[in-house]
Structures are given as C-alpha cells and as structure tokens.
Design an enzyme around this catalytic site. Structure first.
Site, mmCIF file in Angstrom:
data_model
loop_
_atom_site.group_PDB
_atom_site.id
_atom_site.type_symbol
_atom_site.label_atom_id
_atom_site.label_comp_id
_atom_site.label_asym_id
_atom_site.label_seq_id
_atom_site.Cartn_x
_atom_site.Cartn_y
_atom_site.Cartn_z
ATOM 1 C CG HIS A 1 -0.478 0.429 2.476
ATOM 2 N ND1 HIS A 1 -0.157 -0.430 3.499
ATOM 3 C CD2 HIS A 1 -0.213 1.666 2.952
ATOM 4 C CE1 HIS A 1 0.267 0.252 4.536
ATOM 5 N NE2 HIS A 1 0.244 1.532 4.241
ATOM 6 C CB SER B 1 2.863 1.929 6.374
ATOM 7 O OG SER B 1 1.607 1.822 6.951
ATOM 8 N N GLY B 2 5.108 -0.370 6.190
ATOM 9 C CA GLY B 2 6.180 -0.929 5.374
ATOM 10 C C GLY B 2 7.391 -1.305 6.198
HETATM 11 C C1 4AZ Z 1 -0.930 3.894 8.508
HETATM 12 O O1 4AZ Z 1 -1.840 4.667 8.268
HETATM 13 C C2 4AZ Z 1 -1.031 3.044 9.744
HETATM 14 N N1 4AZ Z 1 -1.742 1.374 14.358
HETATM 15 C C3 4AZ Z 1 -0.002 2.201 10.089
HETATM 16 C C4 4AZ Z 1 -0.104 1.441 11.235
HETATM 17 C C5 4AZ Z 1 -1.204 1.505 12.017
HETATM 18 C C6 4AZ Z 1 -2.239 2.360 11.702
HETATM 19 C C7 4AZ Z 1 -2.150 3.128 10.554
HETATM 20 C C8 4AZ Z 1 -1.283 0.667 13.251
HETATM 21 O O2 4AZ Z 1 0.030 3.777 7.779
#
Ligand code: 4AZ
Length: 430
Positions: free
Chosen positions: A219, A380-381
């Site tokens: 993503h 993320s990632g």
């Molecule tokens: C995000 O938006 C995201 N709490 C990554 C991790 C988490 C929530 C959102 C986990 O990239």
C-alpha cells in the site's frame, strides 16, 4: 395528565434502555456478558465472574505457524559445515557430499531464513576434526519428494567429503546500545530499517533483505488508478507532472540530516500480485535498488523467518519507524523510534471486539490490547522483528490498524512467513 405521566415514564425507560445498550457496545470486553441469574449476587459480583471476550485465556494457535518437519538443519558458525538432525535419531550429523545437488544449498539457506546461498563446497574429512562414532547423512541416489525424505543415515562418507554451506549474512546488530530517554534509537540498532521516500518526502519504512532488495508494504508504493487523485497532487494541473522518483535511505537515524544525494534510486517495484487495496490482504512489495547498498555497522540485512518454526502469542517483538508519535500528527518523527510489541494470538485479534474477522491468513497482530504503544502512520512498510536466540528475524511488515494505540485495536502486520515463497521467487528471478 396521568396518561402524559405514563408516556413520559415510558419514554424515560426507553432512553435508559438505549443508553445501557450503547454503553455495552462501547465496552467491548463485556460484550459476552452472561445473562444475570436470579441467584447471583450484586451486579459488581456478577461482573467479576464474567470472562471478558478480549481478555480470555482461550488457547491460542501459534501466531506464525511453522511447517512441521522431521529433519532440521544448521550451519556450524566455526567452519560452515552443514549439520542435520533427524527426528528419532540422536545428535547432529554431518552431510556427505555424495549425490549432493547445488540447488539443495539454495533450498536449505531459504529454509533457514536466509535470502540466498553465497557459497557451497565439498570439504575433505581429513581437513576437519571428526569425533569418534560421528554419523553422517547422505542424499538418496534418486531424489524425489520433499527435503524431508531424501536422507539416509551412514556411518561414513564414501567420497570422504562433506558439505560446507554459506548463506547471505543477516540479522545481526552492530552491538550498538540504546540512547537514554524514551525510545529514540542509535545508529546500528536496527540496521535494516530504511526510509522509503518519494522525492524528499518520507512515505514509509522498509527493511533491507540484501544489498539490492528492500521489503515494504504494497500500500506504500501502490499507485492509485489514474484519475483517483493521489494525496500529493493538490495543485491545479499537477497531475501532468511526473510523480517524484522513489528514493531509499539506509543507515540513517535522524530524518533531518537527510541529504538527497544519499538516497538510492529504485530500479523496480514489485507489489504482490494478490495485493488487495481494500482489504489490505497480501500487503507486501519488494523494491529492487539501482545500486547495491554498502553494508556497514549501520546498514545490514535482516533475516527472514525459518520455514519450520512456530511463534507463539506473547513473543516479544520490536517495531521501528519514523511514523507519527501521536495519532493525527502532521509530521513524521525526526528520530527513529522503537517499541516493544508482543505478538497477539490471531483468534483473539480477530474476535468480535477487536478486528471482527477482518484479518486474513496473511496478517498478524502485535501490540497491546490496552493501547498506548503501537505503530502509526508513516511506520507502514517497516519491520516487526523478533529475536530467536541467534538472530533478528523479520516476522511482520507494518500494514494497518484502526487508529493508533487505541484500546482493542493493535497494529496489524503482513505475516512474512506466509509470503516467503513469493519473496524467494521474485528475488531469485530478478
Ligand atoms: C498507517 O496509516 C497506519 N496502528 C499504520 C499502522 C497503524 C495504523 C495506521 C497501526 O500507515
């Protein structure tokens, strides 16, 4: 007026009942309240007897399930000799070179959680110290079937030679220690952590698997359909502009010190073909760099999970990243942060008061059901790693979660062990 009073009383009763209902929904752990029994004591006593749905001691399956195996392998750190152990046979056996196939070296390195094999050779038994009564394993002449049932126990090797194997290096920290104060980290603590940037904008975390390979979440790098409008296109006419190029920054802890020329350009981005943008199933992508990273104390690869090992609920694992340190923040963190997030059983995490069946087999949960500590936007990632006694292994990739650090909404990660065949297929092919 008596009828009006009755009507008012009825309305008040209805409102009270609705409020109680809402309260129960909000208090998810109490969702599975038993019906109050007439012979039970006060409401407080009743509550104590209730097993909250999110905090039960129900037996959990392993969070990461290993493939059961009757044969295990290891590589001696002292002399790189391959050793194997059969179920129901005592001790570690050396492996004869007779009937050995080069493809077996790659297969074994991958089974042990390495990305690739770097060297395999035959070593003369005269050049190694072998204890009296040492036994050997040899590959059967006609190899078929799995790695499991191709072995024979031997008291000697006809060729007088045994197998030595080296796999790609991974999973070691530079022995750096944590900086005082909270959760900032020093260089070398998570040397596989990279920042995946678009131009100079940090987009996501990622993990070094090899000098040219970064693992991240699909993503992060998945381009929206044309016309859907990406978040960085807010100006009129800017859709015509090419998106800024992807750059990967490795060996860095402080984002402020980032020099664009230190970023490594990307040769290819390969998202998992089954990645689903709405469910976030198969949320994984590989990034191939244009030039290999120079490994150092601050830049190293992380190991992958080995094929045959289970990981249980409660295993202490670490997540790291430059993501938001409070939900709804506008900026990513300046300094790399880390947090201890134990694995949470999938049954519990998919229960009616956590993620209600939204998790697929490609996902796992880690964190705290009480909240407070979690990955967040910008992480993320990035890596979720667990120490297995010898090395750090990449067990998860930060993927999603409802909000950040909310009670009953832990972080959800892509389950790396489930997607190992795809990782090996792509990295071997390109
Ligand atoms: C995000 O938006 C995201 N709490 C990554 C991790 C988490 C929530 C959102 C986990 O990239």
């Amino acid at each position: 007026s008596a009828r009006r009073l009755l009507l008012l009383l009825g309305l008040a009763g209805l409102l009270a009942a609705m409020a109680a209902g809402t309260w129960q929904l909000g208090q998810c752990p109490m969702k599975h309240l038993k019906e109050p029994q007439p012979e039970q004591g006060s409401p407080q006593e009743q509550e104590l007897e209730v097993t909250p749905a999110c905090d039960n001691e129900e037996e959990e399956e392993p969070v990461v399930r290993g493939a059961p195996s009757t044969v295990s392998f290891r590589i001696s750190t002292a002399n790189s000799l391959l050793e194997a152990r059969l179920e129901a046979h005592p001790g570690w056996l050396l492996v004869c070179h007779g009937h050995w196939e080069p493809s077996l070296g790659t297969l074994l390195c991958q089974q042990l959680g390495y990305l690739s094999m770097t060297q395999q050779k035959a070593v003369s038994l005269r050049d190694v110290q072998v204890s009296a009564g040492q036994q050997f394993l040899q590959v059967r002449a006609r190899q078929e079937g799995s790695l499991e049932d191709m072995w024979q126990v031997r008291s000697s090797c006809q060729s007088g030679r045994i197998v030595a194997l080296q796999c790609s290096e991974c999973g070691l920290q530079a022995g750096a220690v944590r900086v005082v104060g909270g959760t900032d980290v020093s260089p070398g603590r998570w040397p596989w952590q990279v920042s995946v940037c678009q131009g100079s904008q940090h987009r996501c975390g990622g993990s070094v698997l090899a000098p040219e390979w970064i693992l991240t979440a699909a993503h992060c790098v998945h381009s929206p359909q044309p016309g859907a409008g990406s978040p960085q296109c807010r100006c009129r006419g800017c859709r015509q502009l090419p998106a800024p190029a992807w750059l990967v920054f490795a060996g860095m802890v402080t984002h402020g010190s980032l020099r664009p020329e230190a970023g490594v350009p990307v040769r290819a981005i390969i998202a998992h073909p089954l990645y689903n943008d709405s469910s976030l199933d198969y949320d994984m992508a590989l990034i191939r760099l244009q030039a290999p990273l120079n490994f150092s104390r601050a830049i190293r690869a992380v190991c992958l999970p080995p094929a045959p090992r289970d990981l249980l609920q409660g295993t202490p694992c670490w997540v790291s990243g430059w993501g938001h340190t409070a939900p709804g923040q506008a900026q990513v963190a300046g300094t790399l942060k880390e947090a201890l997030v134990p694995l949470i059983g999938t049954r519990r995490c998919n229960s009616s008061c956590v993620y209600k069946g939204e998790l697929t087999a490609r996902m796992l949960c880690a964190g705290h059901l009480r909240g407070h500590v979690d990955a967040c936007q910008g992480d993320s990632g990035g890596p979720l790693v667990c120490w297995d006694g010898d090395t750090w292994r990449l067990v998860g990739v930060v993927s999603w979660g409802q909000g950040c650090a909310e009670p009953n909404h832990p972080g959800v990660y892509t389950n790396v062990a489930q997607l190992l065949p795809w990782i090996h297929q792509v990295t071997q092919m390109h």
